[in-house]
Design an enzyme around this catalytic site. Structure first.
Site, PDB file in Angstrom:
ATOM      1  N   ASP A 264     -12.552  -5.665   2.335  1.00 40.58           N
ATOM      2  CA  ASP A 264     -12.490  -4.225   2.606  1.00 40.58           C
ATOM      3  C   ASP A 264     -11.054  -3.721   2.779  1.00 40.58           C
ATOM      4  O   ASP A 264     -10.834  -2.528   3.006  1.00 40.58           O
ATOM      5  CB  ASP A 264     -13.335  -3.879   3.847  1.00 40.58           C
ATOM      6  CG  ASP A 264     -12.826  -4.561   5.104  1.00 40.58           C
ATOM      7  OD1 ASP A 264     -11.831  -5.317   5.030  1.00 40.58           O
ATOM      8  OD2 ASP A 264     -13.426  -4.348   6.180  1.00 40.58           O
ATOM      9  N   GLY A 265     -10.093  -4.639   2.720  1.00 42.04           N
ATOM     10  CA  GLY A 265      -8.695  -4.231   2.839  1.00 42.04           C
ATOM     11  C   GLY A 265      -8.279  -3.872   4.260  1.00 42.04           C
ATOM     12  O   GLY A 265      -7.160  -3.436   4.494  1.00 42.04           O
TER      13      GLY A 265
ATOM     14  N   ARG B  64       6.831 -15.314  -1.516  1.00 43.78           N
ATOM     15  CA  ARG B  64       6.164 -16.519  -1.022  1.00 43.78           C
ATOM     16  C   ARG B  64       6.256 -17.621  -2.067  1.00 43.78           C
ATOM     17  O   ARG B  64       6.508 -17.349  -3.245  1.00 43.78           O
ATOM     18  CB  ARG B  64       4.667 -16.233  -0.789  1.00 43.78           C
ATOM     19  CG  ARG B  64       4.415 -15.053   0.100  1.00 43.78           C
ATOM     20  CD  ARG B  64       3.140 -14.314  -0.316  1.00 43.78           C
ATOM     21  NE  ARG B  64       3.004 -13.047   0.412  1.00 43.78           N
ATOM     22  CZ  ARG B  64       2.363 -12.919   1.557  1.00 43.78           C
ATOM     23  NH1 ARG B  64       1.741 -13.942   2.085  1.00 43.78           N
ATOM     24  NH2 ARG B  64       2.318 -11.754   2.178  1.00 43.78           N
TER      25      ARG B  64
ATOM     26  N   ASP C 108       0.553 -19.562  -0.133  1.00 42.20           N
ATOM     27  CA  ASP C 108       0.802 -18.115  -0.082  1.00 42.20           C
ATOM     28  C   ASP C 108       1.308 -17.705   1.299  1.00 42.20           C
ATOM     29  O   ASP C 108       1.772 -16.579   1.475  1.00 42.20           O
ATOM     30  CB  ASP C 108      -0.471 -17.328  -0.422  1.00 42.20           C
ATOM     31  CG  ASP C 108      -1.619 -17.664   0.514  1.00 42.20           C
ATOM     32  OD1 ASP C 108      -1.984 -18.859   0.586  1.00 42.20           O
ATOM     33  OD2 ASP C 108      -2.137 -16.758   1.171  1.00 42.20           O
TER      34      ASP C 108
END
Ligand code: AMP
Ligand code: MG
Length: 486
Positions: A123-124, A181, A250
């Site tokens: 959903d961010g 990253r 990441d």
């Protein structure tokens, strides 16, 4: 082009090839309200703390509205998550811009500000608890003098989000020297061409390692420097008992800063197998594994760089392997250097590594608290610390005293050195939980603010208030478990 808030953005990231990002629009929220704000950090970025905490400042810090000169974007990256390669990217963050002052250029990122083209099924958004947690721990790491991203603010959005239960949504304003990253390089290697990869490497070199530009093979020197910085970073973690929890590729920054505080936590009792994260069932990222996992991640980094290390494949591989093999020596050196300081040792002796390892084994055997054992050694707290009654510890203590007597430094000098390298306070899990509970359940931020205050001076060893924060948690049958907070 400074605006009234003090924003002075320059967005160098948009000069990279377009595969590296997607431009973003604002994502309005219902009722943004700043609940925690870092004034000293805002001052160092030449931002207006008062304006940013008011209603229209909160609109910016929640990602509801962007400042005029911002060119917000979501970054593309990939990564190995628990050894599995995935396409990732900023699924719930936007890079609002790079704040430029005379001294520095810092990424300003909003974490939890809504969906992006990389959100996949998510959903961010972010819940208030994990964002406050990142704020506390990243600021504590900064105060412990460990390179880290920092936290400028936490802003409630006024919208609820659905997790195992319904929770208030919030946005963390994260400040980093960049968000490049290992996974950004993996993305370039997997999905870009050689020019894209070189553009990314040159960008990272310009931003973080300008000195390698003059070397005969800048890309190789860049790799070597990243390895050195990561070795130093993880040595620093080990020296304070910090467990990152999700050392996926990441979540490893090219700058050498600690990044992505999810299920991280500090170890209480010394035990190399300590794991807190609920999702790390096999202990891949346990305390004692962190140096090996860093080396594993750096091997993935080196692999990504292969096409630009040398035109001949075999030669490139040889150079990469040689660079990676340097990690363990660099780590050992930094770790030993730090441990010597924790024990008040000014010069090197061959037997030091054994002396240190012996102490750690004794601490492990007797379930001694990591932080408090070193504090007890610093301040001679024989009465307070049960370890001092154990025979093997007493024997070790005698050896240590003999070792100290072989240096010319005074007792005061030894203690000063130890005070600088043994924190009086760390963000103990039970204290962090208490602060989060008060904030999440009752909207009370006093507990958190006091905790932040105490954690901001871990090496001062002077304030009475520290005493309250020094106790290890009472023994329980339930192990402490942390969650990713997505
Ligand atoms: P992390 O575990 O925070 O390193 O995140 C791993 C990946 O999942 C990153 O690509 C994040 O952007 C993405 N992610 C985490 N939480 C969400 C969320 N609520 N919505 C969308 N993407 C997310
Ligand atoms: Mg991450």
């Amino acid at each position: 082009m400074k605006d009234k808030y003090g924003w002075n953005f320059d967005n160098s990231y948009v000069n990279l090839p377009p595969i590296f990002y997607k431009k973003m629009d604002a994502n309005p929220v219902s009722d943004p309200k700043v609940v925690i704000f870092n004034k000293p950090l805002a001052d160092s970025l030449q931002l207006d703390s008062d304006l940013l905490q008011k209603a229209d400042g909160a609109e910016i810090l929640s990602g509801s509205r962007f400042p005029e000169h911002a060119e917000p974007l979501a970054q593309a990256y990939a990564g190995h998550q628990f050894a599995h390669f995935n396409m990732l990217g900023d699924g719930r963050a936007v890079l609002m811009g790079e704040q430029v002052t005379e001294e520095k250029r810092m990424d300003i990122q909003l974490k939890g500000s809504g969906r992006t083209p990389f959100s996949r099924g998510g959903d961010g958004r972010a819940a208030i608890g994990p964002m406050l947690r990142e704020y506390i721990i990243s600021e504590a790491m900064h105060a412990l003098q460990i390179p880290t991203t920092r936290s400028l603010a936490v802003t409630l959005t006024g919208d609820n989000i659905q997790r195992e239960r319904v929770l208030p949504g919030a946005v963390l304003t994260r400040v980093a020297s960049s968000h490049l990253r290992v996974g950004t390089f993996q993305y370039a290697a997997a999905f870009g061409n050689k020019d894209d990869l070189q553009a990314l490497a040159s960008y990272a070199i310009d931003r973080h390692y300008p000195s390698v530009k003059n070397s005969s093979n800048p890309n190789l020197s860049f790799l070597e420097e990243v390895i050195k910085r990561q070795a130093e970073l993880v040595a620093n973690w080990q020296l304070v008992g910090f467990i990152h929890g999700v050392m996926n590729t990441d979540n490893m920054a090219i700058s050498g800063e600690t990044i992505d505080y999810g299920p991280c936590a500090f170890m209480d009792e010394y035990d190399p197998s300590t794991v807190f994260s609920s999702i790390d069932r096999e202990g891949r990222y346990a305390y004692g594994n962190q140096p090996y996992m860093a080396a594993w991640n750096l091997a993935r980094f080196a692999e990504s760089l292969l096409p630009i290390l040398d035109d001949h494949e075999e030669k490139a591989l040889e150079l990469a392997q040689e660079a990676i093999s340097g990690f363990s020596a660099a780590f050992e050196m930094k770790w030993l250097e730090g441990m010597r300081k924790k024990l008040g040792l000014f010069h090197d002796e061959k037997e030091d590594a054994n002396l240190i390892k012996e102490l750690l084994e004794i601490m492990h055997k007797h379930h001694a608290d990591f932080t408090n054992t070193f504090l007890a050694l610093t301040f001679h707290l024989h009465a307070e610390n049960l370890l001092f009654n154990e025979e093997d510890f007493m024997n070790w203590h005698e050896k240590w005293q003999k070792r100290l007597s072989r240096q010319t430094n005074s007792k005061e000098e030894v203690q000063e050195l130890m005070k600088k390298h043994n924190p009086a306070v760390i963000p103990r899990n039970h204290l962090v939980e208490e602060a989060l509970k008060a904030a999440e359940e009752s909207g009370k931020y006093e507990v958190m603010n006091e905790l932040l205050q105490v954690l901001s001076q871990p090496y001062s060893h002077s304030r009475a208030i520290q005493q309250k924060y020094r106790n290890a948690p009472a023994a329980t049958d339930q192990p402490y478990v942390t969650y990713c907070g997505t």
